[in-house]
Design an enzyme around this catalytic site. Structure first.
Site, short mmCIF file in Angstrom:
data_model
loop_
_atom_site.label_atom_id
_atom_site.label_comp_id
_atom_site.label_asym_id
_atom_site.label_seq_id
_atom_site.Cartn_x
_atom_site.Cartn_y
_atom_site.Cartn_z
N CYS A 1 0.83 -1.21 0.00
CA CYS A 1 0.00 0.00 0.00
C CYS A 1 0.86 1.25 0.00
CB CYS A 1 -0.92 0.00 1.21
SG CYS A 1 -2.07 -1.37 1.18
N GLU B 1 4.01 1.28 2.20
CA GLU B 1 5.19 1.02 3.03
C GLU B 1 6.48 1.40 2.33
OE1 GLU B 1 2.44 -0.81 2.41
OE2 GLU B 1 2.54 -2.66 3.55
#
Lengths: 288, 789
Positions: B431, B433
């Site tokens: 997502c 990170e």
């Protein structure tokens, strides 16, 4: 008095801007897109489409409100009905900020102004009706290095104009009609002083804005005359297409909107109108 | 920008859109057979043999439109299952087709095959072994959804930021040779080396298996070529030539390089059953191949663009399944294959190249939810590149998402990454990170802390009124707190307790992954597994993180603000009354609800007092998370993102002092509460930028939603770029934009069949809107649609 502070305005003037809407205007243009801006004082609006009939406003009213849409005799705009409404169906337009408070509010967006060469636009209503207020705000913004602009109907005195010139970087002024009698018929004011102000502002960041009102000023004759005037002044022109999105606002204020069923001009028609200007060598665009 | 796909790619795209996802049992069945036959072997050897057998026997397909080949299962959008991890699917076999969102088709035959193999795994899975070890109080916290560790308890580790560049430079032959050379150096008399022997043997097996897999496609292409005509025949023979060579040998040209990328991406999915398998900086690593081919006139820009389109479409066809509860947390088949563009080189010079632009154009052209395209922005990013990014954003897919190098690089350095690695290898994982390409083993989704539940516990002496259980230590009843600081202290105690809970589960479950689900393929390519002779999840990687997220920040901040002002400072509401109002879900306490919703300042409006409280809460969480070591010699890293977990996490929470009603969604990620950002996008962004994003190495997420008219014309694009730059200079890390009107979404809800290709940004990922369940759909519609001037 303000009725709105709109942030991230990107289609009015250069860069990312905050637009401050002041309340009160002496003109009564029947096509006006911001009917809540016309009256100088605070006023109450009721949007029946949002109302769920819960009755909280009726219970809360100290003056004996009979129904959500009712404004009781002696209403002093205490705001209790607005406060309890769970759906924001009741809204009171108009609030005060001191010049310092307003400057502090818009300066929260200063990083965006500086990045984008944006700034602050004061609009209305008619901002020049609150001349001392806007002069102070503009002056403070200039001290902070912020670009300033004003949106006005242009009907202000020579003295007011001279006062504004050093404070305002861009004047966005409406040219409603070249025929003074026609303009007076629709708005209550002729155009002599407006045209005079425009001539005096031609070297001070003037942009002529023409709201294209169907059946009022969007005929070829008026547009050609307007273009010739802009050409003479050698200033840019923004043609603003008509829209009737204000219909629900009129309704919520309990007013009839004469232009409720009038449609936006078709794109090809707008292009044709634009061409009248560009063909005469005027720097013109659709939209702000 | 050319938005016209080639005819073949257009057809393939339509095929993907029209195909319902299915469940393919092949991998699960083969995996089970191999494990049964090889019970005496070491876990890594079992895993290598299972992967080898799967790659050798699984159904392979070359679609008529394929230029790039490879498929995950026995259908175009076919998910695999991974029984050694968790056999959750057995309970849901009859429900997959009935799901409201994230629906899958499955045949009766497949169901039976799965029923047949599943008993073998009882007591052997990661899930079973973890639950067998966890103490009851932590299970209670999981049951109450005060914490969730659903991802690693049901899926593979995933979240690899692949070392594709390593494969592009070396090919699997080199890895095999390195493993063989290392193997030649050790024997069974070496106490440290003895368990490296099966590791190296496993690496050698998978290198050969990869070669075999590609050759199967080469053979199939030749076979199909026999009955094909003209252009297609030549194309199939070309495919055969490419697959005979890569990925075992290093690619010789752009097309072979693109095929290599896809094989690595695909095989990683087949091996690991994880999501968030991320591609990294393809523009950067493919550029030498592109440049050489262009200079030698071996390829045209248009041909290269078509290949990129094909690659993105093939990546989109890969799909993964979640169990029913997690399909709500991760609504809409998000498999978060992040692709990173732009950025800088190891010396800090801007690294944007022609391919960066071409990948962006391809993103707009293909107009699909995967891969998830990310753009790295730094002070030297070319303006044209950002303007093109804005133009693609305007297409309305929520992509690309924008990431700030100036936050990510120092953040990674603060977690032990060298400055050269941080600059060059930073890419987005899953997502949002922060990752280090090819050198990091990151259990990035080790769990969530439900911050709103933590708040409830702080107000109730560690007790959770919803589950009726004492989930945390006794920190006192709300009515007994003498001042606001006492409440804040109680919150911090409960928060630390829940962070410890996630760490406890993660330490067990992530170790179980290493023990029971070793990844020999991933270890072959990840630095420095071959050097250390150690599997990637067992500590073989150069850097090791485990990530955990906080969810519900805005509700906690707004609740604290309300209590601080109304209860303690102005004394307008006694705490007793506030607690009664919460218990009654504000029924009969409309006065309290109005006071908190209408009068109290809210996070998201650039009000320093409130925003600083948010900063403090995030800071305490991040510092505490970062103190925990993980089982691989690394440590835990904090993040602030929610996917769509804010919906199910809200379902278990009672009413909160900010006026939020019981069981409604909590605030997502770093965003303000719904409808509470009253001052527009610029001010909301300034609030979010107040948080210390450098501490959030596991990523922080901020979404804005715009009506398409806000991006009209060059001015609209210009303003968006200026907004991103300003937000980033203020300290933001990530921002993404949904460009779609609420009306369009409502229409899609009513007529899903006509709107199957409507792509929206859910959170850290994008999905087809119609794949989302109706609650998540409502939640998206409900998020403040930013107004425009």
């Amino acid at each position: 008095m303000l009725y709105n502070l709109q942030r991230y305005c990107i289609h009015d003037g250069q860069g990312i801007r905050d637009t401050v809407f002041l309340k009160g205007c002496q003109m009564r243009c029947p096509w006006c897109a911001n009917p809540e801006s016309q009256l100088g004082g605070r006023q109450i609006a009721f949007n029946k489409n949002k109302c769920i009939g819960c009755g909280a406003c009726v219970k809360a009213c100290p003056k004996g409100k009979a129904a959500p849409e009712d404004i009781p005799a002696g209403c002093d705009l205490c705001g209790k009905c607005e406060y309890v409404c769970p759906r924001e169906a009741i809204q009171i337009y108009g609030y005060d900020l001191t010049p310092d408070e307003l400057v502090a509010e818009v300066m929260k967006d200063a990083p965006y102004f500086r990045k984008s060469d944006g700034g602050v636009t004061i609009s209305g209503g008619e901002p020049t009706l609150q001349m001392d207020y806007i002069a102070e705000v503009f002056s403070k913004l200039h001290d902070l290095g912020i670009h300033t602009a004003i949106e006005s109907h242009g009907h202000f005195s020579d003295a007011e104009r001279e006062r504004l010139i050093p404070l305002v970087d861009q004047f966005l002024i409406d040219l409603k009609h070249m025929d003074s009698a026609k303009q007076e018929e629709y708005t209550g004011f002729g155009n002599e002083q407006i045209l005079k102000n425009m001539e005096a502002l031609r070297d001070h960041g003037l942009v002529i804005r023409i709201p294209l009102v169907p059946g009022f000023n969007d005929d070829d004759e008026n547009l050609t005359r307007s273009a010739a005037f802009a050409k003479k002044l050698d200033v840019p022109v923004h043609l603003l297409k008509f829209h009737n999105m204000a219909s629900s606002k009129y309704e919520s204020l309990g007013r009839e909107y004469a232009y409720k069923n009038i449609k936006t001009q078709p794109q090809e028609e707008l292009e044709r109108m634009l061409k009248i200007f560009t063909d005469m060598g005027v720097e013109a665009q659709l939209g702000g | 920008m050319n938005l016209e796909l080639s005819e073949k790619n257009k057809q393939f795209r339509q095929k993907i859109i029209d195909t319902d996802p299915i469940i393919c049992p092949e991998r699960a069945v083969i995996w089970t057979e191999v494990y049964k036959k090889n019970e005496d072997k070491t876990p890594i050897m079992k895993a290598a043999l299972a992967l080898k057998e799967t790659l050798h026997r699984m159904t392979i397909t070359i679609y008529d439109e394929d230029t790039i080949v490879g498929n995950q299962g026995s259908g175009l959008r076919a998910t695999t299952l991974n029984p050694p991890g968790n056999t959750w699917y057995i309970e849901e076999l009859d429900d997959f087709e009935k799901r409201d969102g994230s629906r899958f088709l499955i045949t009766e035959e497949a169901k039976q095959q799965l029923r047949d193999i599943t008993p073998y795994w009882e007591g052997k899975t990661v899930f079973d072994n973890t639950m067998g070890m966890l103490p009851d109080d932590i299970k209670d916290a999981l049951d109450a959804i005060a914490i969730t560790c659903g991802y690693t308890l049901t899926k593979g580790c995933g979240h690899w930021l692949l070392n594709i560049e390593n494969v592009l430079k070396n090919g699997f032959r080199t890895f095999k040779e390195r493993a063989q050379a290392a193997l030649d150096e050790i024997d069974f008399t070496d106490p440290e080396g003895v368990f490296k022997i099966p590791f190296y043997e496993a690496v050698i097996i998978v290198c050969d298996a990869v070669c075999d897999f590609a050759k199967r496609y080469a053979d199939l292409a030749r076979e199909k070529a026999q009955t094909a005509d003209g252009d297609r025949k030549a194309e199939l023979l070309k495919i055969a030539e490419v697959c005979d060579w890569v990925p075992y040998e290093a690619p010789r040209n752009f097309r072979e390089a693109v095929q290599t990328v896809y094989f690595v991406q695909l095989i990683t999915q087949i091996e690991s059953d994880g999501t968030g398998i991320s591609l990294g900086r393809l523009d950067n690593m493919l550029y030498p191949f592109y440049k050489k081919d262009i200079e030698e006139n071996k390829i045209t820009k248009k041909e290269a663009g078509d290949l990129i389109d094909s690659l993105l479409l093939k990546i989109c066809s890969i799909i993964q399944i979640w169990n029913e509860p997690d399909s709500k947390v991760f609504g809409g088949h998000p498999i978060s294959q992040a692709l990173t563009l732009g950025g800088q080189d190891e010396f800090g010079r801007d690294a944007t190249n022609d391919l960066s632009y071409m990948f962006l154009e391809s993103t707009a052209r293909t107009h699909i939810p995967q891969p998830s395209v990310c753009v790295r922005v730094n002070r030297n990013s070319p303006d044209d590149f950002l303007m093109l990014s804005a133009e693609v954003i305007r297409e309305g897919m929520g992509m690309p998402a924008m990431y700030n190098d100036e936050i990510a690089i120092p953040s990674l350095v603060s977690r032990g990454v060298s400055i050269e690695d941080a600059r060059r290898e930073f890419g987005v994982i899953g997502c949002v990170e922060m990752g280090v390409q090819g050198k990091l083993c990151d259990f990035a989704n080790s769990g969530y802390v439900n911050m709103v539940k933590v708040l409830e516990m702080a107000l109730n002496d560690g007790f959770d009124p919803m589950s009726g259980k004492q989930l945390g230590p006794h920190t006192g009843k709300a009515e007994d707190f003498l001042n606001f600081e006492a409440l804040l202290d109680a919150y911090m105690v409960q928060m630390r307790h829940m962070v410890d809970g996630v760490v406890s589960v993660a330490n067990v479950v992530n170790t179980m992954h290493a023990k029971l689900l070793p990844l020999p393929f991933m270890s072959a390519i990840t630095e420095d597994c071959i050097g250390k002779g150690l599997e990637a999840q067992s500590g073989g990687a150069k850097y090791n993180y485990d990530g955990m997220q906080g969810v519900g920040l805005a509700d906690v901040v707004d609740s604290f603000t309300a209590i601080k002002k109304l209860v303690f400072e102005d004394k307008r509401i006694p705490m007793k009354k506030m607690m009664e109002a919460l218990k009654a879900n504000f029924e009969g306490y409309e006065d309290v609800r109005l006071m908190v919703t209408k009068e109290m300042p809210k996070y998201g409006n650039n009000i320093p007092e409130v925003d600083n409280m948010a900063r403090d809460i995030v800071q305490e969480f991040c510092i505490y998370v970062g103190k925990h070591k993980n089982p691989r010699g690394g440590f835990f890293v904090p993040g602030m993102y929610s996917n769509s977990a804010n919906v199910p996490l809200g379902e278990v929470c009672g009413a909160t002092p900010n006026g939020r009603k019981a069981t409604t969604p909590i605030a997502e990620a770093c965003s303000p509460s719904h409808h509470m950002d009253k001052n527009g996008p610029t001010q909301a962004a300034m609030s979010v930028a107040t948080l210390d994003h450098m501490l959030m190495t596991n990523g922080s997420q901020y979404n804005q939603k715009y009506h398409p008219t806000a991006l009209e014309g060059i001015k609209g694009l210009r303003s968006l770029v200026d907004l991103v730059r300003t937000y980033f200079e203020a300290g933001g890390y990530h921002i993404q934009f949904n460009i779609v009107s609420a009306d369009v979404l409502k229409e899609a809800q009513q007529a899903p069949d006509q709107n199957r290709d409507l792509v929206v940004r859910v959170a850290g990922y994008t999905a087809f809107f119609t794949d989302l369940n109706s609650q998540v759909q409502d939640d998206i519609i409900d998020r403040t649609e930013m107004d425009f001037g």
